[in-house]
Write a protein that holds these residues in place. Structure first.
Motif, mmCIF file in Angstrom:
data_model
loop_
_atom_site.group_PDB
_atom_site.id
_atom_site.type_symbol
_atom_site.label_atom_id
_atom_site.label_comp_id
_atom_site.label_asym_id
_atom_site.label_seq_id
_atom_site.Cartn_x
_atom_site.Cartn_y
_atom_site.Cartn_z
ATOM 1 N N LEU A 76 37.297 53.833 38.027
ATOM 2 C CA LEU A 76 37.999 53.370 39.238
ATOM 3 C C LEU A 76 37.370 52.089 39.779
ATOM 4 N N LYS A 77 36.044 52.029 39.723
ATOM 5 C CA LYS A 77 35.372 50.810 40.199
ATOM 6 C C LYS A 77 35.684 49.627 39.297
ATOM 7 N N VAL A 78 35.677 49.878 37.996
ATOM 8 C CA VAL A 78 35.980 48.795 37.046
ATOM 9 C C VAL A 78 37.426 48.331 37.232
ATOM 10 N N PHE A 79 38.318 49.278 37.468
ATOM 11 C CA PHE A 79 39.726 48.908 37.697
ATOM 12 C C PHE A 79 39.827 47.982 38.913
ATOM 13 N N GLU A 80 39.190 48.388 39.987
ATOM 14 C CA GLU A 80 39.273 47.610 41.232
ATOM 15 C C GLU A 80 38.652 46.220 41.070
ATOM 16 N N SER A 81 37.491 46.171 40.436
ATOM 17 C CA SER A 81 36.777 44.878 40.419
ATOM 18 C C SER A 81 37.246 43.959 39.291
ATOM 19 N N LEU A 82 37.682 44.508 38.179
ATOM 20 C CA LEU A 82 37.992 43.650 37.028
ATOM 21 C C LEU A 82 39.464 43.616 36.629
ATOM 22 N N ASN A 83 40.183 44.721 36.843
ATOM 23 C CA ASN A 83 41.583 44.739 36.397
ATOM 24 C C ASN A 83 42.539 44.215 37.483
ATOM 25 N N ILE A 84 42.233 44.524 38.747
ATOM 26 C CA ILE A 84 43.092 44.017 39.835
ATOM 27 C C ILE A 84 43.179 42.482 39.810
ATOM 28 N N LEU A 95 50.080 47.941 33.057
ATOM 29 C CA LEU A 95 48.784 48.108 33.727
ATOM 30 C C LEU A 95 48.878 49.120 34.858
ATOM 31 N N GLY A 96 47.727 49.562 35.297
ATOM 32 C CA GLY A 96 47.643 50.555 36.373
ATOM 33 C C GLY A 96 46.292 51.235 36.249
ATOM 34 N N GLY A 97 45.884 51.889 37.297
ATOM 35 C CA GLY A 97 44.581 52.544 37.284
ATOM 36 C C GLY A 97 44.527 53.675 36.269
ATOM 37 N N PRO A 98 43.308 54.183 36.035
ATOM 38 C CA PRO A 98 43.156 55.310 35.124
ATOM 39 C C PRO A 98 43.937 56.520 35.636
ATOM 40 N N GLY A 99 44.817 57.043 34.795
ATOM 41 C CA GLY A 99 45.599 58.211 35.214
ATOM 42 C C GLY A 99 46.847 57.877 36.000
ATOM 43 N N SER A 100 47.184 56.617 36.089
ATOM 44 C CA SER A 100 48.391 56.238 36.860
ATOM 45 C C SER A 100 49.672 56.602 36.112
ATOM 46 N N LEU A 139 55.207 47.056 23.956
ATOM 47 C CA LEU A 139 54.495 47.447 25.175
ATOM 48 C C LEU A 139 53.011 47.440 24.851
ATOM 49 N N ILE A 140 52.240 46.697 25.593
ATOM 50 C CA ILE A 140 50.788 46.738 25.393
ATOM 51 C C ILE A 140 50.211 47.479 26.595
ATOM 52 N N ASP A 141 49.809 48.714 26.320
ATOM 53 C CA ASP A 141 49.440 49.688 27.352
ATOM 54 C C ASP A 141 47.927 49.623 27.599
ATOM 55 N N GLY A 142 47.565 49.311 28.860
ATOM 56 C CA GLY A 142 46.145 49.355 29.232
ATOM 57 C C GLY A 142 45.359 48.135 28.837
ATOM 58 N N PHE A 143 45.996 47.019 28.691
ATOM 59 C CA PHE A 143 45.349 45.757 28.339
ATOM 60 C C PHE A 143 46.188 44.633 28.928
ATOM 61 N N PRO A 144 45.589 43.549 29.418
ATOM 62 C CA PRO A 144 44.159 43.227 29.493
ATOM 63 C C PRO A 144 43.480 43.893 30.693
ATOM 64 N N ARG A 145 42.223 44.289 30.464
ATOM 65 C CA ARG A 145 41.453 45.018 31.468
ATOM 66 C C ARG A 145 40.682 44.087 32.382
ATOM 67 N N CYS A 146 40.526 42.839 31.995
ATOM 68 C CA CYS A 146 39.718 41.907 32.779
ATOM 69 C C CYS A 146 40.158 40.491 32.430
ATOM 70 N N GLU A 147 39.685 39.544 33.206
ATOM 71 C CA GLU A 147 40.107 38.158 32.996
ATOM 72 C C GLU A 147 39.722 37.662 31.609
#
Ligand SMILES: Nc1ncnc2c1ncn2[C@@H]1O[C@H](COP(=O)(O)OP(=O)(O)OP(=O)(O)O)[C@@H](O)[C@H]1O
Ligand SMILES: O=c1ccn([C@@H]2O[C@H](COP(=O)(O)O)[C@@H](O)[C@H]2O)c(=O)[nH]1
Ligand SMILES: [Mg+2]
Length: 246
Positions: A201-209, A68-73, A143-151
């Motif tokens: 970036l907003k979705v990352f902060e609110s749902l992925n963090i 996991l990590g933000g878009p472009g991390s 490796l599951i890259d970029g998932f899960p994005r939200c609870e």
């Protein structure tokens, strides 16, 4: 660092309902009780239980690393290196979704619209693609890259596959660096434009963090400083994977 704001330029505009929360992933910073889970997830769990067995189709359970990590991390960049040095199968949720679009399937249009908006594709679609890819790869290290994005993604995966990941690797990168990388990616992705990047970036902060916070509380998260060159970052990644037992 992971909560750092990009500052005035990118994040000043007030969030709109379409830019901050995907319709299926609106549960913020609160863990759901089983009775609160969306119906689609429950239906899907029953479907997979009858189709694939309680272990999701693998007779021997693979070692699973969520990346996991933000878009472009740099998730994709580092996963390629991990796969090459440590023999992991690399399953990128975003790539699976893009392949689904390219296949011309019925779901493709919905997926494309969702990606253009920087929102999160419904869990039943993504988990099904990941489950199939895991089954097809038959790998013992994934490796599951970029998932899960939200609870909701997390809950759906754990229920359907029947387990948690072994480790969650979190690439921690400042937002201004992520934006710079995405605007320079130049791979023709429909989401590599400043408007979509702001939404992502907003979705990352609110749902992925919140997902990262959840796994931190379970002692699963290994945070990597994702600044510096790709090789410098991989030095830290290499040390981490060398220390894991898989
Ligand atoms: N350490 C780095 N320094 C500079 N550029 C990098 C670094 N790591 C990756 N890049 C570049 O940044 C861009 C984004 O990297 P990458 O695609 O790996 O990120 P990602 O986290 O998978 O992004 P996304 O979430 O959008 O899929 C690519 O063009 C990549 O070549
Ligand atoms: O689990 C996932 C993964 C991705 N998406 C959507 O795809 C884009 C791009 O994903 P990358 O992993 O960064 O390639 C992402 O912004 C989402 O719109 C998703 O919905 N669920
Ligand atoms: Mg990627």
């Amino acid at each position: 660092m992971w909560r750092r704001r990009l500052g005035a330029l990118l994040l000043r505009s007030p969030p709109s309902s379409s830019s901050t929360a995907a319709s299926s992933c609106q549960h913020r910073r609160r863990h759901l009780l089983p009775s609160e889970e969306p119906l689609a997830v429950n239906r899907l769990a029953r479907l997979f239980t009858s189709q694939a067995g309680s272990d999701g189709g693998n007779s021997q359970k693979p070692f699973i690393a969520f990346v996991l990590g933000g878009p472009g991390s740099g998730k994709g960049t580092q996963c390629t290196k991990i796969a090459s040095d440590f023999g992991f199968a690399h399953l990128s949720a975003g790539d699976l979704l893009r392949h689904e679009i390219a296949s011309g399937s019925e779901k493709g249009e919905l997926i494309l619209d969702t990606i253009k908006e920087g929102r999160i594709v419904p869990s039943e679609i993504t988990v099904e693609l990941i489950r199939k890819a895991m089954e097809t790869s038959n790998a013992n290290k994934v490796l599951i890259d970029g998932f899960p994005r939200c609870e909701e993604n997390r809950i759906a995966f754990e229920r359907i596959v029947g387990r948690e990941p072994d480790v969650v690797v979190f690439f921690d990168c400042p937002e201004d660096e992520m934006v710079k990388r995405l605007l320079g990616r130049n791979q023709g992705r429909v989401d590599d434009n400043i408007e979509t990047i702001k939404k992502r970036l907003k979705v990352f902060e609110s749902l992925n963090i919140p997902v990262i916070d959840y796994y931190s509380s379970r002692g699963k998260v290994r945070k990597i400083n994702a600044t510096g060159t790709a090789d410098e970052i991989f030095d830290a990644v290499h040390k981490l994977f060398s220390s894991l037992r898989f």
